[in-house]
Design a protein around this motif. Structure first.
Motif, PDB file in Angstrom:
ATOM      1  N   SER A 234      18.435  26.415   5.969  1.00  0.00           N
ATOM      2  CA  SER A 234      17.713  25.869   4.815  1.00  0.00           C
ATOM      3  C   SER A 234      17.030  24.540   5.127  1.00  0.00           C
ATOM      4  O   SER A 234      16.243  24.042   4.322  1.00  0.00           O
ATOM      5  N   THR A 237      16.601  21.511   2.606  1.00  0.00           N
ATOM      6  CA  THR A 237      15.794  21.647   1.392  1.00  0.00           C
ATOM      7  C   THR A 237      16.594  22.088   0.170  1.00  0.00           C
ATOM      8  O   THR A 237      16.058  22.079  -0.932  1.00  0.00           O
ATOM      9  N   LEU A 238      17.855  22.482   0.367  1.00  0.00           N
ATOM     10  CA  LEU A 238      18.673  22.943  -0.758  1.00  0.00           C
ATOM     11  C   LEU A 238      19.895  22.058  -1.000  1.00  0.00           C
ATOM     12  O   LEU A 238      20.505  22.132  -2.058  1.00  0.00           O
ATOM     13  N   ARG A 479      10.691  30.268  -3.417  1.00  0.00           N
ATOM     14  CA  ARG A 479      10.416  29.186  -4.368  1.00  0.00           C
ATOM     15  C   ARG A 479      11.389  29.248  -5.551  1.00  0.00           C
ATOM     16  O   ARG A 479      11.830  28.214  -6.076  1.00  0.00           O
ATOM     17  N   LYS A 482      14.603  27.746  -4.342  1.00  0.00           N
ATOM     18  CA  LYS A 482      14.443  26.303  -4.214  1.00  0.00           C
ATOM     19  C   LYS A 482      14.528  25.626  -5.567  1.00  0.00           C
ATOM     20  O   LYS A 482      15.230  24.628  -5.746  1.00  0.00           O
ATOM     21  N   ASN A 489      12.880  18.854  -6.880  1.00  0.00           N
ATOM     22  CA  ASN A 489      12.271  18.886  -5.550  1.00  0.00           C
ATOM     23  C   ASN A 489      12.484  17.589  -4.770  1.00  0.00           C
ATOM     24  O   ASN A 489      11.579  17.055  -4.139  1.00  0.00           O
TER      25      ASN A 489
END
Length: 513
Positions: A234, A237-238, A479, A482, A489
């Motif tokens: 990942s 990003t998570l 997306r 995410k 974000n």
């Protein structure tokens, strides 16, 4: 894209955006990132201690780049938490103030994964450096994110166990999990994706998740969604990986290394495919082309033949290794010699094996030494074995036609290879030529059913290829994942997912060096 797939993608995107719609405006898009104010720095200092918070220009610059081709993008602040609770506090504070979070391990990534493209706070995890638990009977070890591959294996030395995943650099193990790293032993032992049993992750809102349940590390489970593999690869990003439980292996009774050279690339790759077709459980098969071998000879003062070369390693008992060596053809003249293999060398002693592998381990630095002061771009495609020879040969032709110095190496046992493309500072437009070559190699790999990245990850540099590889529906689904985990974000923004109208960052603002 077919009309059906386009409609499915549009429907997914509608469902994706709907939670963020207010009076026709997308809150996700309109909300700006916050800046790290003096008050936030004070709060961080109070929680972590002054020695664990830095706004120094030199420190920030150090944390604003990795080993990639991308120019530096430093964070606003760097922090060094010493436990998971402090990581949770930092991430929660960032989430409340819409401040980007960039996890940082050893900085050995190859795709700009640690660049702070929107500023924010870099969380350096190297002070969380404990081996939490080793269970030889369960073949597992649990480590904090500051533990590197070599440090774990040194710790395991007296247990008879080892962790074989070797990406080359002495990377942090949780960083390796974040990028789903692999390397030279993947042909036998797999990648990080097959070797992470559980993870502790700080989610973007500060909650702490154990992906397979707290303290669980069974060989298999079908309890719910596979959250562990969702976070492997990942790329920050998570969430922030703060602990990983890894699968261990018994140290082989014997290891034998060997090298041999070939008249051309096609012969070397066909040898690789035939060895695998024979079902021989070989541990490593590495390929270096003649340009890379010449670079290694120059850099390491070695005397290998300048020709396409295979480096191999066999693991097992003395009896099984002898059988493997015979089947490969070094003793009986079968596979290797039938493909024109010559200049065979082999070693059993550990020091001799290290000497034999020196060329492979120094490949990156040897390649860069071909053009002092150059910047280097490492491609990272992986293709079906049936297409490997074709893609490498055609890529070699393109590199030579472009007049670029570009040694090639490969973990050819699993179809993965790299071209180390050098942009020489004395040549005008050299950087753009290298970038164009890298793109053409990635597109060629995709055209034959391969992937644009076998182990380095997408990061910042390969976002443009993600939809070509996974399709619009695949990217739309990513997306959704995410946004479900990270609606603000804040987690490593600008990485992995292609830029689009839902991005708050300008994906084109980050320039290659």
């Amino acid at each position: 894209m077919t009309m059906h797939s386009r409609r499915v993608a549009q429907k997914l995107n509608f469902l994706l955006y709907r939670p963020f719609l207010t009076c026709g405006a997308k809150k996700y898009v309109s909300r700006e990132y916050g800046k790290v104010s003096a008050a936030i720095v004070d709060e961080l200092t109070s929680a972590l201690g002054a020695e664990n918070v830095s706004t120094s220009v030199a420190v920030r610059e150090h944390h604003g780049h990795d080993e990639s081709f991308h120019s530096s993008k430093p964070p606003e602040v760097v922090v060094w938490p010493t436990n998971v609770e402090l990581v949770s506090k930092v991430v929660g504070l960032c989430n409340e103030n819409a401040i980007p979070v960039i996890p940082f391990g050893t900085g050995t990534g190859m795709e700009g994964g640690v660049l702070a493209v929107q500023g924010g706070i870099c969380i350096n995890l190297t002070k969380m450096d404990q081996v939490v638990d080793v269970s030889p009977d369960d073949f597992t070890a649990t480590v904090q994110p500051g533990v590197t591959r070599m440090a774990l294996n040194a710790y395991l030395r007296d247990t008879g166990m080892w962790f074989p995943i070797d990406p080359g650099a002495d990377a942090s193990l949780c960083g390796m999990a974040a990028t789903s790293a692999s390397g030279t032993n993947a042909v036998r032992y797999g990648t990080m994706r097959e070797n992470v049993a559980n993870m502790e992750v700080v989610l973007p809102d500060g909650r702490i998740l154990h992906t397979s349940g707290k303290g669980r590390a069974t060989k298999k489970t079908v309890a719910g969604y596979n959250l562990t593999n969702l976070f492997v690869g990942s790329e920050g990003t998570l969430g922030v990986i703060t602990q990983a439980t890894l699968r261990l292996y018994g140290i082989p009774e014997s290891m034998v290394s060997a090298i041999c050279s070939f008249p051309d690339i096609k012969s070397a790759i066909e040898t690789t495919v035939q060895i695998l077709q024979c079902g021989i459980p070989i541990a490593r098969i590495e390929f270096l082309d003649e340009v890379q071998m010449d670079a290694c000879n120059r850099y390491g003062k070695l005397d290998y033949r300048v020709a396409p070369t295979l480096f191999l390693e066999f693991h097992g008992s003395e009896k099984t290794i002898n059988q493997q060596v015979t089947e490969v053809g070094f003793s009986s003249g079968d596979v290797v010699r039938e493909n024109g293999g010559t200049d065979f060398q082999w070693a059993e002693d550990e020091e001799e094996r290290k000497r034999l592998w020196q060329a492979r381990h120094e490949a990156w630095y040897a390649a860069k030494a071909l053009a002092p002061g150059c910047t280097a771009y490492s491609t990272d495609v992986c293709v079906p074995l049936s297409k490997l020879s074709e893609v490498i040969v055609e890529s070699r032709k393109d590199i030579e036609a472009a007049g670029v110095k570009g040694p090639m190496i490969g973990h050819v046992g699993d179809g993965n290879f790299h071209a180390l493309l050098l942009a020489e500072p004395t040549k005008p437009d050299a950087k753009q030529t290298v970038i164009s070559l890298a793109k053409s190699i990635a597109r060629r790999a995709l055209s034959v059913g391969g992937t644009c990245t076998g182990e380095h990850g997408i990061g910042l540099g390969k976002r443009m290829f993600l939809e070509d590889e996974l399709g619009a529906v695949g990217v739309a689904a990513m997306r959704m994942v995410k946004r479900a985990f990270d609606p603000n974000n804040i987690m490593n923004p600008g990485k992995v997912l292609p830029s689009g109208d839902d991005d708050r960052e300008d994906g084109e603002s980050v320039k290659l060096q």
